[in-house]
Design a protein around this motif. Structure first.
Motif, PDB file in Angstrom:
ATOM      1  N   ASN A   1       0.820  -1.185   0.000  1.00  0.00           N
ATOM      2  CA  ASN A   1       0.000   0.000   0.000  1.00  0.00           C
ATOM      3  C   ASN A   1       0.869   1.256   0.000  1.00  0.00           C
ATOM      4  O   ASN A   1       0.498   2.281  -0.549  1.00  0.00           O
ATOM      5  CB  ASN A   1      -0.882  -0.074   1.245  1.00  0.00           C
ATOM      6  CG  ASN A   1      -2.098   0.808   1.122  1.00  0.00           C
ATOM      7  OD1 ASN A   1      -2.220   1.558   0.178  1.00  0.00           O
ATOM      8  ND2 ASN A   1      -2.975   0.702   2.082  1.00  0.00           N
ATOM      9  N   GLU A   2       2.015   1.129   0.687  1.00  0.00           N
ATOM     10  CA  GLU A   2       2.948   2.257   0.764  1.00  0.00           C
ATOM     11  C   GLU A   2       3.494   2.588  -0.615  1.00  0.00           C
ATOM     12  O   GLU A   2       3.669   3.755  -0.964  1.00  0.00           O
ATOM     13  CB  GLU A   2       4.085   1.894   1.721  1.00  0.00           C
ATOM     14  CG  GLU A   2       5.012   3.013   2.080  1.00  0.00           C
ATOM     15  CD  GLU A   2       4.330   4.100   2.897  1.00  0.00           C
ATOM     16  OE1 GLU A   2       4.693   5.251   2.660  1.00  0.00           O
ATOM     17  OE2 GLU A   2       3.434   3.834   3.715  1.00  0.00           O
ATOM     18  N   LYS A   3       3.744   1.549  -1.419  1.00  0.00           N
ATOM     19  CA  LYS A   3       4.259   1.759  -2.762  1.00  0.00           C
ATOM     20  C   LYS A   3       3.242   2.518  -3.608  1.00  0.00           C
ATOM     21  O   LYS A   3       3.607   3.396  -4.401  1.00  0.00           O
ATOM     22  CB  LYS A   3       4.575   0.425  -3.446  1.00  0.00           C
ATOM     23  CG  LYS A   3       5.868  -0.160  -3.066  1.00  0.00           C
ATOM     24  CD  LYS A   3       6.077  -1.397  -3.912  1.00  0.00           C
ATOM     25  CE  LYS A   3       7.455  -1.951  -3.709  1.00  0.00           C
ATOM     26  NZ  LYS A   3       7.729  -3.113  -4.504  1.00  0.00           N
ATOM     27  N   GLU A   4       2.005   2.172  -3.466  1.00  0.00           N
ATOM     28  CA  GLU A   4       0.943   2.827  -4.242  1.00  0.00           C
ATOM     29  C   GLU A   4       0.847   4.300  -3.886  1.00  0.00           C
ATOM     30  O   GLU A   4       0.684   5.162  -4.748  1.00  0.00           O
ATOM     31  CB  GLU A   4      -0.397   2.130  -3.987  1.00  0.00           C
ATOM     32  CG  GLU A   4      -0.489   0.763  -4.585  1.00  0.00           C
ATOM     33  CD  GLU A   4      -1.798   0.072  -4.223  1.00  0.00           C
ATOM     34  OE1 GLU A   4      -2.727   0.714  -3.686  1.00  0.00           O
ATOM     35  OE2 GLU A   4      -1.879  -1.126  -4.482  1.00  0.00           O
ATOM     36  N   LYS A   5       0.956   4.563  -2.573  1.00  0.00           N
ATOM     37  CA  LYS A   5       0.901   5.951  -2.126  1.00  0.00           C
ATOM     38  C   LYS A   5       2.094   6.730  -2.667  1.00  0.00           C
ATOM     39  O   LYS A   5       1.962   7.863  -3.146  1.00  0.00           O
ATOM     40  CB  LYS A   5       0.871   6.039  -0.605  1.00  0.00           C
ATOM     41  CG  LYS A   5      -0.413   5.619   0.013  1.00  0.00           C
ATOM     42  CD  LYS A   5      -0.353   5.769   1.518  1.00  0.00           C
ATOM     43  CE  LYS A   5      -1.623   5.260   2.167  1.00  0.00           C
ATOM     44  NZ  LYS A   5      -1.564   5.358   3.627  1.00  0.00           N
ATOM     45  N   THR A   6       3.261   6.142  -2.605  1.00  0.00           N
ATOM     46  CA  THR A   6       4.474   6.799  -3.092  1.00  0.00           C
ATOM     47  C   THR A   6       4.363   7.039  -4.592  1.00  0.00           C
ATOM     48  O   THR A   6       4.703   8.106  -5.102  1.00  0.00           O
ATOM     49  CB  THR A   6       5.716   5.947  -2.789  1.00  0.00           C
ATOM     50  OG1 THR A   6       5.755   5.644  -1.395  1.00  0.00           O
ATOM     51  CG2 THR A   6       6.985   6.655  -3.186  1.00  0.00           C
ATOM     52  N   LYS A   7       3.851   6.052  -5.301  1.00  0.00           N
ATOM     53  CA  LYS A   7       3.672   6.169  -6.737  1.00  0.00           C
ATOM     54  C   LYS A   7       2.644   7.251  -7.055  1.00  0.00           C
ATOM     55  O   LYS A   7       2.849   8.077  -7.946  1.00  0.00           O
ATOM     56  CB  LYS A   7       3.223   4.821  -7.311  1.00  0.00           C
ATOM     57  CG  LYS A   7       3.079   4.830  -8.804  1.00  0.00           C
ATOM     58  CD  LYS A   7       2.640   3.454  -9.311  1.00  0.00           C
ATOM     59  CE  LYS A   7       2.395   3.527 -10.793  1.00  0.00           C
ATOM     60  NZ  LYS A   7       1.849   2.293 -11.334  1.00  0.00           N
TER      61      LYS A   7
END
Length: 118
Positions: A1-7
């Motif tokens: 989920n963190e990756k999606e937010k960062t992306k």
């Protein structure tokens, strides 16, 4: 989920930069177009002034021509009338020198006027 937010944040920042660049481009284009509009307005005003001046000159020249034309037509009419009068007196067998003084004076004035004018 963190990756999606960062992306998503990275994409939003990229989109923000792209939109900022587009705003700057459009602002620059707006400045160019505003300058062109002002230059065109100035050119139109100058053209209108030139047109008004040219129209005034043409109207003046046309009036002068009409005056000269009227004078020329009148001179031609006067010469025709003088020729008619002289022709009538030539038919009576009188020489030019035998015409009465008032007629000779009128012919002289007419011929002098026409000669001086034209």
């Amino acid at each position: 989920n963190e990756k999606e937010k960062t992306k998503a944040v990275a994409e939003a920042e990229a989109k923000d930069k792209a939109l900022g660049a587009e705003i700057e481009e459009r602002a620059a284009r707006f400045g160019q177009l505003s300058t062109m509009i002002e230059a065109t307005k100035a050119e139109i005003a100058e053209n209108k002034e030139t047109l008004a001046t040219a129209t005034a000159i043409r109207e003046k020249e046309a009036a002068e021509f009409r005056t000269r034309e009227t004078e020329s037509v009148q001179a031609i009419t006067n010469l025709r009338n003088a020729i008619t009068v002289l022709s009538k007196h030539q038919g009576t067998g009188k020489a030019m020198l035998q015409l009465d003084a008032s007629m000779m004076s009128g012919v002289k004035v007419l011929l002098r006027d026409v000669a001086l004018k034209y």
